[in-house]
Design a protein around this motif. Structure first.
Motif: not given
Length: 298
Positions: A40-44, A32-35
């Protein structure tokens, strides 16, 4: 006996290995943490990737209503060429670099001295001063623009680099962070230095500061980034093109030549490039400093 003796080292050696394997096992919480981190990485990264692609488009393709990641007329660097032709990018970059560096150095010196005094020296009004510092953190910076502008006018500093530097060297939040970190340093180290005949300033310079390198690096990076990205105050305090910082100078290009989408994205990438390089070169210090800041505030 020999068999038993030989078997024990194998068991003890296998135990840590098994522990490491268990530590790497993907649990539901870790997944869940990695997801969330990946989301968040994709959103940035998606907006950043879109800005990069747009910067390498022609103005016709950039202004087209149809969204496309691959421009019909191909990629081009014309937007970057126009930005360099229409503005003095090297001068503006140098102005941003040395003003941000000066703000960082002066802020570190002032904040560290104030934080150490609040952490180690007992004086009358200490609690009141600490309360004022904490309360000033919540004051919005735009509220101070008019008083600061009149102050710079009275000091005849408008259109100078000092008009950009001096109003940005006071950071109550950094004083608070450094003070909380200094509180965690054992006093026994300073008491031992006092027994050796060290003065208060020598203790600060040779004992406290070397132990505070992670938090000092974090504060320096945060202050530098804030000073580099600051647009509003340099825009108000300077009109002379020779002292403009990079964000303000790039904005003058935009306003002079209208809405140029590819050129706007190219300008944004040029302004962000030094900070990206800063993170790539000092990412370990940034991560360590952020972690240390979080521990110091607990």
């Amino acid at each position: 006996m020999a068999t038993e003796t030989l078997a024990r080292p194998a068991t003890s050696a296998a135990t840590p290995y098994a522990g490491r394997r268990n530590g790497r096992r993907m649990t539901p919480g870790r997944i869940a943490v990695l997801a969330v981190a990946a989301l968040l990485a994709v959103l940035w990264l998606v907006p950043f990737a879109w800005a990069t692609v747009t910067a390498f488009k022609s103005e016709t393709d950039a202004a087209a209503p149809k969204i496309s990641w691959i421009p019909p007329s191909g990629f081009t660097a014309d937007a970057f060429v126009k930005v360099f032709q229409d503005g003095n990018i090297p001068l503006w970059t140098w102005n941003s670099l040395y003003t941000s560096a000066a703000i960082t150095v002066i802020t570190l010196a002032i904040s560290a001295l104030v934080a150490y005094a609040l952490s180690r020296i007992d004086f009358r009004g200490k609690n009141v001063l600490m309360t004022v510092i904490i309360a000033s953190i919540i004051v919005p910076p735009p509220v101070l623009i008019i008083p600061l502008f009149y102050q710079m006018v009275a000091l005849h500093m408008i259109d100078t680099s000092w008009a950009i530097i001096l109003p940005q060297v006071i950071h109550p939040a950094m004083v608070f962070v450094l003070k909380k970190f200094f509180d965690q340093i054992p006093r026994e180290l300073e008491e031992a230095a006092v027994m050796d005949g060290a003065s208060r300033m020598r203790i600060f310079l040779q004992v406290v500061l070397p132990l505070s390198r992670p938090i000092l690096a974090a504060v320096a990076i945060f202050v530098f980034i804030g000073a580099w990205n600051n647009f509003l105050w340099p825009f108000i305090a300077t009109n002379d093109g020779s002292v403009l910082t990079l964000p303000v100078g790039l904005q003058t290009i935009k306003s002079a030549y209208g809405i140029q989408y590819a050129q706007n994205m190219a300008s944004a990438l040029l302004a962000a490039l030094p900070l990206i390089l800063l993170f790539l070169f000092f990412q370990r210090q940034i991560i360590k400093g952020v972690a240390t800041t979080g521990l110091a505030g607990t």
